[in-house]
Design an enzyme around this catalytic site. Structure first.
Site, mmCIF file in Angstrom:
data_model
loop_
_atom_site.group_PDB
_atom_site.id
_atom_site.type_symbol
_atom_site.label_atom_id
_atom_site.label_comp_id
_atom_site.label_asym_id
_atom_site.label_seq_id
_atom_site.Cartn_x
_atom_site.Cartn_y
_atom_site.Cartn_z
ATOM 1 N N SER A 123 -2.597 5.453 -0.782
ATOM 2 C CA SER A 123 -3.587 4.416 -0.472
ATOM 3 C C SER A 123 -4.536 4.947 0.607
ATOM 4 O O SER A 123 -4.126 5.713 1.479
ATOM 5 C CB SER A 123 -2.905 3.162 0.091
ATOM 6 N N THR A 130 10.284 2.114 -4.133
ATOM 7 C CA THR A 130 10.148 0.695 -3.796
ATOM 8 C C THR A 130 10.798 -0.166 -4.874
ATOM 9 O O THR A 130 11.505 -1.135 -4.582
ATOM 10 C CB THR A 130 8.644 0.347 -3.685
ATOM 11 N N ASN A 152 0.859 -1.186 0.000
ATOM 12 C CA ASN A 152 0.000 0.000 0.000
ATOM 13 C C ASN A 152 0.889 1.228 0.000
ATOM 14 O O ASN A 152 1.383 1.664 1.046
ATOM 15 C CB ASN A 152 -0.919 -0.013 1.221
ATOM 16 N N GLU A 153 1.119 1.749 -1.194
ATOM 17 C CA GLU A 153 2.038 2.866 -1.350
ATOM 18 C C GLU A 153 1.344 4.164 -0.944
ATOM 19 O O GLU A 153 0.116 4.194 -0.780
ATOM 20 C CB GLU A 153 2.480 2.944 -2.818
ATOM 21 N N PRO A 154 2.110 5.260 -0.783
ATOM 22 C CA PRO A 154 1.498 6.546 -0.460
ATOM 23 C C PRO A 154 0.346 6.840 -1.423
ATOM 24 O O PRO A 154 0.439 6.583 -2.624
ATOM 25 C CB PRO A 154 2.639 7.542 -0.648
#
Ligand code: F6R
Length: 637
Positions: free
Chosen positions: A165, A180, A161-163
C-alpha cells in the site's frame, strides 16, 4: 507529550509507551480519550473518533463502557468512523466489523446511531469507488478525525492496508494478504470462508487524523512492531508510515515490546545492570551474532559489540564463557521428571521423589502435543504419573467438512444397527442447510468437541498415556463464547483449582505467558495462573515446579530455556505421528513469521532449530529439542 527522546528510546521512530499489561495501557488511553470527549463537550463541539476492530481494541472498548456506566462519560457528542469492513458481509453478519462494533461498544453507550460510520460491505462493485470517496467526504464534513485508534496485523497492516500500500492511499477496496486471511481463519471456521476483499481507509486517510494511537498486545506482534517502530519507512511494512506523523503514539504491553532494541539488546542503548538472565542473553546473542560457539568468544568479540561493560564486571571472556557454557549445559536433560538416585545439584529437576505426579494443561487439544509431545512420551516411559488436562473442547476450531466426514462414518454405524440415527440425521441436516457463517447449534458444537476428543485420545495413546488420565475440562468460558468474545470467571478458575487440588502435582506444565490476552491460549494462561494463586497455601505447592512449554508462535530463545529435552530421531517420529492425529486442525493453524506450513510442520522445524542453536552454541548436537522455561513467580505474569 515532550518531544525529546530519552536514551532508552533512541532507536524508536515513533513514541512508544510500554505498559506492564494491556489493562494498564487501555486505562491510560481510555482516560485520555474521555478527557478529550469531555473537553469537547464543554466547547459544545463534536469529538471525532476513528475506531478499529479485532482482538486488540476489545479491552479499550470495555474500559470506555465502564467509564460511561460508572463515571458518567457521555458519547452524545461523539462521531465515529471505523477503519474497515469485510467486503461481501452484511452489517448483521456475526463476523462483520459493523456487528462487532455493535456488540463490543455501540449498544452499550449513548452514541447516537446517526453519528456512527462503518464502511458498508455490501456496496455493489461498480459503486465502490464512489462510495469510498463519499466516506472520505463524510470524514471531512465531520471536521476530520481527532483521535484514530489502530491495531497492527502481523503483515504490518494498519486498517487493511496490506504490504504494497502507498503512503497516500485513500479509502478503497483491497485484497487481503494470505497471512491476514489465515489469521482470521478461526473466526470464519476455515480459511476458505474468509472474505478475500475488504473496504479500508487508506494510509493517507489515517495519517490525516490529528492524533493516532496504535495499540498491540502479546508476543505475536513483537517483531512486526520492531519493524514498524525502528525500521525504515517502507510500503512493505505499512505501519512504518506512522513514523512521520506529528502526533502518533504506540501503546503496547511488555511482551509486544520485547523485540524493541531497548529490551532485546539493552546494552546497545545505555548502561545496564548485569543480572544473571541478562548476562546469559548477551552471551548467547553475541555467539549467534559472531557465529561462534560460546567457548570460542574472545575479549574483542565483547568489546566490539557494545559488551565491554560486561567484561569489566565479570573479569575476562574466558571465565564468563565457561560460566555461561555450564549454565546452558545444565539445562539439557533426558529426565524431565528428574533422574532417580542421581546427584541433582546441576539438574533442572530434583531427583526426589523418583516418581512424580505431573499435571499438563493444554489450552485446546494439540497445544500440549505441539509444545511437548516428546517430553510427555519420556515422562510416561520414565513411569511418572502424568495427567493431561485439555482445558477447552476446541470445538470452535473444527471446520464443517471434518464434522461432515465424521457424520458419514457414524451414519454408517447407525445404519448397521447401533447409534442414534435420528439425532445424527438432524445434525447432518443442520450442517448442510447452514449458511457459511451461521452459529453452530449446541448439539453441533458438542459434536465438534467430540471430534477433538477422539483425536486427542488417539494422539495420547501414541504417547502411551493411560486414557483414564486424559481429562477434558470443557471450561465454561469457551463453551459459552466465541473467538474474540470470551469472558472467563470464577467458575473456570474453580474447575482448574479442583483438578490441581486432586492431583497435588510435583510438576505443572502450561503455556501462553505472553500470548494475546484475548486468545484461548492467553486466557487459559491467566486462569491457570489465577488457580495457582488460590493453591499457593496448599502443602503440595511448595514442592511443585511450574514449567512453560513453548508454542509455535514463540519458541523459547536460548537464554530463556531452563530445561532442554533432546529428542532422538525415533522420538521425533513419535511426536509427529501424534500430531498427525489432530487431522481436523489441518489449515487451521496461523502461519508463524518464518514458517508457513501446518502446525506439526512448524513444531518439527522449531524443535530441530532449537537443537541447531544448541549445536552452534557449542553444546552437543541433537536431532531435535523441546524447550521449557521455569516460572518461578506466579505473580510475575
Ligand atoms: C481492524 C483492522 C486491523 C486490525 C489488525 C489486528 O479494524 O483494521 O488492522 O487492527 O488486523 O487485529 P487483531 O487486533 O485481531 O490482532
Amino acid at each position: 507529550m515532550p518531544n525529546l527522546p530519552i536514551e532508552a528510546e533512541q532507536f524508536e521512530k515513533i513514541r512508544t509507551k510500554v505498559f506492564a499489561d494491556s489493562e494498564s495501557a487501555v486505562r491510560e488511553l481510555a482516560s485520555g480519550i474521555a478527557d478529550f470527549i469531555r473537553q469537547r463537550q464543554t466547547e459544545n463541539r463534536p469529538a471525532v473518533l476513528g475506531l478499529a476492530t479485532g482482538s486488540t481494541p476489545v479491552k479499550l472498548y470495555q474500559e470506555l463502557i465502564r467509564l460511561h456506566r460508572e463515571e458518567g462519560l457521555s458519547f452524545k457528542n461523539v462521531i465515529t468512523f471505523n477503519l474497515d469492513e469485510y467486503y461481501g458481509l452484511a452489517p448483521t453478519h456475526p463476523e462483520s466489523y459493523r456487528h462487532f462494533m455493535e456488540v463490543q461498544l455501540f449498544r452499550h453507550v449513548d452514541l447516537p446511531a446517526n453519528q456512527v460510520h462503518v464502511p458498508d460491505g455490501l456496496v455493489e462493485r461498480d459503486r465502490v469507488f464512489e462510495y469510498c470517496a463519499r466516506y472520505e467526504a463524510q470524514i471531512a464534513e465531520a471536521g476530520g478525525i481527532d483521535i484514530q485508534i489502530v491495531g497492527i496485523g502481523r503483515t504490518g497492516h494498519i486498517g487493511f492496508n496490506e504490504p504494497g500500500s502507498t503512503r497516500d492511499s485513500r479509502t478503497r477496496l483491497v485484497a487481503l494478504d494470505r497471512l491476514t486471511r489465515r489469521d482470521a481463519a478461526r473466526d470464519f471456521r476455515g480459511e476458505a470462508n474468509v472474505p478475500a476483499y475488504a473496504i479500508t481507509m487508506g494510509i493517507g486517510t489515517i495519517l490525516q487524523a490529528r492524533q493516532i494511537r496504535l495499540i498491540a498486545w502479546g508476543d505475536s506482534k513483537a517483531s512486526i512492531l520492531r519493524a514498524a517502530i525502528e525500521g525504515a519507512e517502507t510500503g512493505s511494512v505499512p505501519a512504518s508510515f506512522l513514523q512521520h506523523h506529528p502526533d502518533c503514539a504506540v501503546y503496547i504491553d511488555q511482551t509486544a515490546a520485547n523485540e524493541l532494541t531497548r529490551f532485546r539488546t539493552p546494552w546497545k542503548v545505555g548502561p545496564v545492570g548485569w543480572d544473571r538472565q541478562l548476562t546469559r542473553k548477551a552471551v548467547t546473542w553475541l555467539a549467534e551474532n559472531r557465529q561462534k560457539p560460546v567457548l570460542r568468544l574472545q575479549d574483542e568479540d565483547y568489546t566490539e559489540n557494545a559488551l565491554a561493560s560486561l567484561l569489566v564486571e565479570t573479569g575476562s571472556a574466558y571465565s564468563l564463557n565457561i560460566r555461561i557454557f555450564n549454565e546452558l549445559q545444565h539445562t539439557i536433560t533426558g529426565w524431565p521428571g528428574g533422574k532417580p538416585n542421581a546427584d541433582d545439584s546441576n539438574r533442572p529437576v530434583p531427583a526426589e521423589p523418583p516418581f512424580k505426579r505431573v499435571l499438563i494443561f493444554s489450552p485446546e487439544p494439540l497445544d500440549a502435543e505441539i509444545g511437548m509431545a516428546g517430553t510427555i512420551h519420556r515422562l510416561v516411559s520414565q513411569r511418572h504419573e502424568v495427567t493431561l488436562a485439555y482445558l477447552t473442547s476446541g470445538s470452535l476450531g473444527v471446520p464443517d467438512g471434518e464434522a461432515r466426514m465424521a457424520f458419514s462414518l457414524l451414519h454408517e454405524l447407525a445404519v448397521s444397527g447401533s447409534g442414534s440415527r435420528i439425532q445424527l440425521d438432524q445434525l447432518a441436516k443442520e450442517i448442510d442447510s447452514k449458511a457459511p457463517f451461521d452459529e453452530d447449534s449446541r448439539d453441533l458444537r458438542q459434536f465438534k468437541g467430540l471430534i477433538r476428543r477422539a483425536e486427542a485420545r488417539a494422539s495420547s495413546q501414541i504417547l502411551r498415556l493411560s486414557l483414564d488420565r486424559v481429562t477434558f475440562l470443557d471450561l465454561p468460558f469457551y463453551e459459552q463464547g466465541r473467538y474474540r468474545q470470551f469472558r472467563w470467571g470464577a467458575q473456570d478458575v474453580d474447575l482448574v483449582t479442583t483438578l490441581m487440588g486432586s492431583r497435588k502435582p510435583h510438576q505443572i506444565y502450561l503455556t501462553g505467558a505472553g500470548a494475546d490476552p484475548s486468545s484461548v491460549t492467553g486466557i487459559t494462561f491467566h486462569l491457570v495462573a489465577a488457580a495457582l494463586q488460590v493453591c499457593r497455601q496448599e502443602s503440595w505447592f511448595s514442592n511443585c515446579q511450574i514449567w512453560l512449554y513453548s508454542s509455535n508462535e514463540r519458541p523459547w530463545p536460548p537464554h530463556e530455556i531452563d530445561m532442554a529435552v533432546p529428542l532422538s530421531p525415533a522420538e521425533l517420529g513419535i511426536k509427529l505421528d501424534c500430531l498427525y492425529h489432530h487431522r481436523s486442525q489441518r489449515s487451521q493453524t496461523p502461519f508463524t513469521e518464518t514458517q508457513p506450513g501446518e502446525g506439526w510442520q512448524q513444531a518439527e522445524q522449531i524443535n530441530r532449530a532449537t537443537a541447531k542453536q544448541y549445536d552452534h552454541l557449542g553444546l552437543a548436537e541433537y536431532e531435535a529439542i523441546e524447550s521449557f522455561h521455569r516460572l518461578k513467580n506466579v505473580n510475575a505474569n
